[in-house]
Design an enzyme around this catalytic site. Structure first.
Site, PDB file in Angstrom:
ATOM      1  N   ASP A 148      43.548  61.559  -5.899  1.00  0.00           N
ATOM      2  CA  ASP A 148      43.191  60.842  -4.676  1.00  0.00           C
ATOM      3  C   ASP A 148      44.072  59.608  -4.488  1.00  0.00           C
ATOM      4  O   ASP A 148      44.606  59.363  -3.394  1.00  0.00           O
ATOM      5  CB  ASP A 148      41.729  60.409  -4.723  1.00  0.00           C
ATOM      6  N   ILE A 149      44.192  58.811  -5.535  1.00  0.00           N
ATOM      7  CA  ILE A 149      44.974  57.572  -5.442  1.00  0.00           C
ATOM      8  C   ILE A 149      46.443  57.885  -5.143  1.00  0.00           C
ATOM      9  O   ILE A 149      47.070  57.266  -4.266  1.00  0.00           O
ATOM     10  CB  ILE A 149      44.856  56.767  -6.746  1.00  0.00           C
TER      11      ILE A 149
END
Length: 408
Positions: free
Chosen positions: A181-182
């Site tokens: 996600d990051i």
């Protein structure tokens, strides 16, 4: 005060959870006016991802989880029901006045409401539209749902994380943080900035198709490239790296430290600190390639030596010898670190319900366009009136009508 880098850029953030909100937050940190849109009454799913939940000034839990707070600072927040025709029309009006739209709905969903790229491009040809999905806009998996752990498994990240087979606790391991996600948020924000640069040169917006699976795989970098040129599937090495040796944790008499001594000079200094300078001249270990080839033999020597003294003693000696090393800190220890304190990575913002709230600071530092003071992640619908009034020119009566019909 100097202007911020993205001052004058307006972003319509239709996203939730982590990857896309994190992308939008990066743009907000850099000075963009980010308008976060949430469902009336419910809001971003991540608001409920607690405990822990933020506490208000009286010590009572609010409805905002730490997860939500981590990726929504510096935004204005509104609530709009896009499933209602009036709500979809309102969002189209906002998109007409924005430079960027960010969304992470499943492929094809927003087209039903006239909020897809084709629909919005017709009213705003300069629009940069970034869609962040699990698998991208095409391919056999395009319609599938997915979350970070699924992509860590599918892209191979779990296969190279964790302890080797045959040792206690061995097996594939998810990276603790939601790393895909990051990383996707970082890739997406870079793509948006590039698209804005192109738009400024040509006047043309464009569609950006970001997939978590793609970004997870791309992030494996040298692990993938080593496999592609050798055909050898990478093994798991626990806290050991795939570059120069040593590059991993060692257990001292009391706790773990992490050491990197990959160059010949660093390795020589390390062995002098450890009291075994002759090891650096051993033909098995005298060059980077030799140390990689004889990894197990070298690590056995280092494990024995590090275990003889406390971590603090080794760290003091290693620092004096210019060998990169650190304690393996937990979160409490991180914020006691003098360098973290000096760099002011811990910031504080004023929250509408909770007063002063600690948050992370964006790590980007620029001389001409410094990042300004942060604002707290918005409470649900906090900026409904201000955004509709300032951006769309609605009067209070029109806003109240939307509120009465539960569009807001």
């Amino acid at each position: 005060m100097p202007s911020e880098a993205l001052q004058g850029i307006r972003v319509l953030d239709l996203s939730r959870i982590l990857a896309a909100p994190y992308c939008a937050q990066l743009l907000a940190d850099l000075g963009a006016d980010v308008i976060k849109v949430e469902r009336p009454g419910a809001g971003d799913d991540s608001r409920s991802y607690g405990p822990p939940f933020l506490k208000d000034a009286d010590g009572n839990a609010t409805r905002d989880a730490g997860f939500y707070l981590s990726c929504n600072r510096n935004k204005r927040g509104i609530t709009v029901d896009h499933a209602k025709p009036e709500g979809a029309a309102l969002l189209r009006d906002l998109a007409a006045k924005c430079d960027v739209v960010i969304e992470n709905f499943r492929t094809g969903v927003l087209a039903k409401y006239g909020l897809d790229y084709a629909s919005l491009k017709s009213i705003n040809p300069r629009l940069v539209y970034c869609s962040i999905t699990g698998f991208g806009q095409d391919g056999p998996y395009a319609a599938r749902p997915g979350y970070d752990g699924v992509f860590q498994a599918m892209c191979g990240m779990m296969s190279v994380s964790g302890l080797p087979e045959g040792v206690p606790g061995g097996g594939p391991m998810k990276v603790g943080v939601s790393m895909v996600d990051i990383l996707t948020g970082l890739y997406a924000s870079n793509a948006i900035l590039a698209a804005l640069r192109y738009r400024d040169r040509t006047g043309e917006g464009q569609f950006i198709d970001m997939a978590l699976l793609d970004c997870g795989l791309a992030s494996l970098s040298h692990y993938v490239q080593n496999y592609l040129i050798s055909g050898v599937v990478p093994e798991r090495r626990g806290n050991g790296g795939f570059g120069g040796i040593p590059s991993q944790t060692f257990r001292c008499a009391d706790r773990d430290i992490f050491i990197v001594a990959s160059t010949n000079k660093q390795f020589g200094s390390l062995m002098t600190v450890l009291g075994e300078p002759a090891v650096a001249a051993d033909p098995r270990f005298d060059q980077v390639q030799h140390r990689i080839e004889n990894r197990d033999a070298l690590l056995s020597i280092l494990d024995r030596l590090f275990a003889t003294r406390p971590a603090a003693e080794w760290l003091a000696a290693l620092e004096a010898a210019d060998v990169p090393a650190s304690l393996v800190n937990d979160m409490a220890m991180v914020f006691e670190n003098p360098q973290v304190r000096h760099r002011a990575m811990l910031d504080h913002v004023e929250h509408a319900a909770a007063g002063t709230v600690p948050v992370l600071r964006n790590p980007i530092r620029m001389s001409a366009t410094p990042i300004g003071a942060a604002t707290a992640p918005p409470t649900l619908g906090q900026d409904n009136d201000a955004v509709l009034r300032d951006v769309l020119g609605y009067d209070q009566a029109a806003i109240e009508r939307l509120r009465a019909t539960k569009v807001l």
